[in-house]
Design a protein around this motif. Structure first.
Motif, PDB file in Angstrom:
ATOM      1  N   ILE A  13      41.364 -52.530  47.156  1.00 34.98           N
ATOM      2  CA  ILE A  13      43.453 -52.792  47.440  1.00 34.98           C
ATOM      3  C   ILE A  13      43.201 -52.495  46.315  1.00 34.98           C
ATOM      4  CG2 ILE A  13      43.597 -54.925  48.957  1.00 34.98           C
ATOM      5  CD1 ILE A  13      43.657 -56.331  45.945  1.00 34.98           C
ATOM      6  N   THR A  14      41.901 -51.427  45.379  1.00 35.95           N
ATOM      7  CA  THR A  14      42.653 -51.473  43.738  1.00 35.95           C
ATOM      8  C   THR A  14      42.788 -49.632  43.356  1.00 35.95           C
ATOM      9  OG1 THR A  14      39.908 -51.175  43.456  1.00 35.95           O
ATOM     10  CG2 THR A  14      41.114 -53.514  42.647  1.00 35.95           C
ATOM     11  N   LYS A  15      42.350 -49.028  44.419  1.00 38.28           N
ATOM     12  CA  LYS A  15      42.366 -47.528  44.554  1.00 38.28           C
ATOM     13  C   LYS A  15      43.114 -47.322  45.521  1.00 38.28           C
ATOM     14  CE  LYS A  15      37.301 -46.693  43.329  1.00 38.28           C
ATOM     15  NZ  LYS A  15      36.255 -46.296  43.713  1.00 38.28           N
ATOM     16  N   PRO A  16      43.924 -46.235  45.060  1.00 41.26           N
ATOM     17  CA  PRO A  16      45.697 -45.403  46.198  1.00 41.26           C
ATOM     18  C   PRO A  16      44.499 -45.066  47.384  1.00 41.26           C
ATOM     19  CG  PRO A  16      45.939 -44.844  43.785  1.00 41.26           C
ATOM     20  CD  PRO A  16      44.068 -45.348  44.501  1.00 41.26           C
ATOM     21  N   TYR A  17      45.360 -45.154  48.311  1.00 44.77           N
ATOM     22  CA  TYR A  17      45.275 -44.144  49.555  1.00 44.77           C
ATOM     23  C   TYR A  17      46.092 -43.684  50.494  1.00 44.77           C
ATOM     24  CZ  TYR A  17      46.765 -49.103  51.636  1.00 44.77           C
ATOM     25  OH  TYR A  17      47.802 -50.121  52.462  1.00 44.77           O
ATOM     26  N   LEU A  18      46.126 -43.030  51.112  1.00 41.66           N
ATOM     27  CA  LEU A  18      47.545 -41.984  51.964  1.00 41.66           C
ATOM     28  C   LEU A  18      47.799 -42.570  52.977  1.00 41.66           C
ATOM     29  CD1 LEU A  18      46.310 -38.177  50.946  1.00 41.66           C
ATOM     30  CD2 LEU A  18      48.208 -39.943  49.666  1.00 41.66           C
ATOM     31  N   ASP A  19      48.771 -43.374  53.066  1.00 44.43           N
ATOM     32  CA  ASP A  19      49.118 -43.944  54.339  1.00 44.43           C
ATOM     33  C   ASP A  19      49.202 -42.810  55.629  1.00 44.43           C
ATOM     34  OD1 ASP A  19      52.032 -43.128  54.331  1.00 44.43           O
ATOM     35  OD2 ASP A  19      53.066 -44.657  54.194  1.00 44.43           O
ATOM     36  N   THR A  20      49.824 -43.499  56.493  1.00 42.53           N
ATOM     37  CA  THR A  20      50.148 -42.910  57.870  1.00 42.53           C
ATOM     38  C   THR A  20      50.787 -41.977  58.022  1.00 42.53           C
ATOM     39  OG1 THR A  20      51.810 -44.254  59.059  1.00 42.53           O
ATOM     40  CG2 THR A  20      49.626 -44.250  59.544  1.00 42.53           C
ATOM     41  N   SER A  43      59.898 -48.437  37.182  1.00 43.56           N
ATOM     42  CA  SER A  43      59.245 -47.937  38.017  1.00 43.56           C
ATOM     43  C   SER A  43      58.597 -46.556  38.801  1.00 43.56           C
ATOM     44  CB  SER A  43      59.341 -48.732  39.886  1.00 43.56           C
ATOM     45  OG  SER A  43      59.805 -49.748  38.569  1.00 43.56           O
ATOM     46  N   ARG A  44      57.974 -46.229  39.364  1.00 39.74           N
ATOM     47  CA  ARG A  44      57.630 -44.830  39.581  1.00 39.74           C
ATOM     48  C   ARG A  44      56.226 -44.526  40.685  1.00 39.74           C
ATOM     49  NH1 ARG A  44      52.457 -44.070  38.439  1.00 39.74           N
ATOM     50  NH2 ARG A  44      51.031 -44.330  37.431  1.00 39.74           N
ATOM     51  N   PRO A  45      56.711 -43.684  41.778  1.00 41.65           N
ATOM     52  CA  PRO A  45      55.781 -43.845  43.019  1.00 41.65           C
ATOM     53  C   PRO A  45      54.656 -43.594  42.970  1.00 41.65           C
ATOM     54  CG  PRO A  45      57.263 -41.929  43.035  1.00 41.65           C
ATOM     55  CD  PRO A  45      57.716 -42.448  41.443  1.00 41.65           C
ATOM     56  N   VAL A  46      53.105 -44.227  43.406  1.00 44.08           N
ATOM     57  CA  VAL A  46      52.062 -44.455  43.079  1.00 44.08           C
ATOM     58  C   VAL A  46      51.721 -43.378  43.203  1.00 44.08           C
ATOM     59  CG1 VAL A  46      50.155 -44.928  43.842  1.00 44.08           C
ATOM     60  CG2 VAL A  46      52.032 -46.899  44.084  1.00 44.08           C
ATOM     61  N   ARG A  47      50.674 -42.929  42.216  1.00 42.59           N
ATOM     62  CA  ARG A  47      49.650 -41.591  42.032  1.00 42.59           C
ATOM     63  C   ARG A  47      48.144 -41.862  42.500  1.00 42.59           C
ATOM     64  NH1 ARG A  47      51.617 -41.068  35.727  1.00 42.59           N
ATOM     65  NH2 ARG A  47      53.705 -40.557  36.120  1.00 42.59           N
ATOM     66  N   MET A  48      47.883 -40.653  42.924  1.00 42.75           N
ATOM     67  CA  MET A  48      46.250 -41.074  43.630  1.00 42.75           C
ATOM     68  C   MET A  48      45.341 -41.201  42.251  1.00 42.75           C
ATOM     69  SD  MET A  48      46.082 -40.390  46.521  1.00 42.75           S
ATOM     70  CE  MET A  48      44.793 -40.760  47.495  1.00 42.75           C
ATOM     71  N   THR A  49      45.809 -40.800  41.246  1.00 41.07           N
ATOM     72  CA  THR A  49      44.745 -41.547  39.757  1.00 41.07           C
ATOM     73  C   THR A  49      44.705 -42.275  39.378  1.00 41.07           C
ATOM     74  OG1 THR A  49      46.168 -40.675  37.926  1.00 41.07           O
ATOM     75  CG2 THR A  49      44.403 -39.184  39.629  1.00 41.07           C
ATOM     76  N   ASP A  50      46.003 -43.646  40.046  1.00 38.42           N
ATOM     77  CA  ASP A  50      46.079 -44.868  39.642  1.00 38.42           C
ATOM     78  C   ASP A  50      44.707 -45.819  39.488  1.00 38.42           C
ATOM     79  OD1 ASP A  50      48.574 -44.996  38.502  1.00 38.42           O
ATOM     80  OD2 ASP A  50      49.029 -44.859  39.960  1.00 38.42           O
ATOM     81  N   ARG A  51      44.830 -46.966  39.428  1.00 38.40           N
ATOM     82  CA  ARG A  51      43.804 -48.100  39.639  1.00 38.40           C
ATOM     83  C   ARG A  51      45.049 -49.662  39.518  1.00 38.40           C
ATOM     84  NH1 ARG A  51      42.548 -43.981  41.911  1.00 38.40           N
ATOM     85  NH2 ARG A  51      40.593 -43.367  41.536  1.00 38.40           N
ATOM     86  N   ILE A  52      44.404 -50.880  39.747  1.00 41.51           N
ATOM     87  CA  ILE A  52      44.643 -51.587  39.604  1.00 41.51           C
ATOM     88  C   ILE A  52      43.879 -52.807  39.838  1.00 41.51           C
ATOM     89  CG2 ILE A  52      47.175 -51.239  40.163  1.00 41.51           C
ATOM     90  CD1 ILE A  52      47.402 -52.738  42.925  1.00 41.51           C
ATOM     91  N   THR A  53      43.427 -54.052  39.752  1.00 43.72           N
ATOM     92  CA  THR A  53      42.554 -55.010  39.498  1.00 43.72           C
ATOM     93  C   THR A  53      43.460 -55.886  41.341  1.00 43.72           C
ATOM     94  OG1 THR A  53      44.567 -56.710  38.354  1.00 43.72           O
ATOM     95  CG2 THR A  53      42.607 -55.544  37.063  1.00 43.72           C
TER      96      THR A  53
END
Length: 68
Positions: A13-20, A43-53
């Motif tokens: 859950i901590t790294k982005p993925y592409l949904d369907t 707020s902004r769209p998720v970027r593929m370089t984002d990370r969360i805990t």
């Protein structure tokens, strides 16, 4: 149920993925990064370089649930 489904991906859950629909998604289905995670002005769209805990993912799930 949502945590079990969304958290089972390759990167968890901590790294982005592409949904369907090929939309960058993070946590338990979030497509927007709120200011309290990014520290940015809005707020902004998720970027593929984002990370969360994992803790941020849990809070983001509740935030999105309340928002919708």
């Amino acid at each position: 149920m949502l945590k079990a489904y969304e958290g089972g991906g390759k990167h968890g859950i901590t790294k982005p993925y592409l949904d369907t629909e090929n939309i960058p998604t993070i946590g338990y289905g979030a497509t927007l990064m709120p200011t309290w995670i990014t520290g940015e002005n809005k707020s902004r769209p998720v970027r593929m370089t984002d990370r969360i805990t994992a803790d941020q993912a849990d809070k983001l799930k509740e935030y999105d649930y309340d928002r919708h």
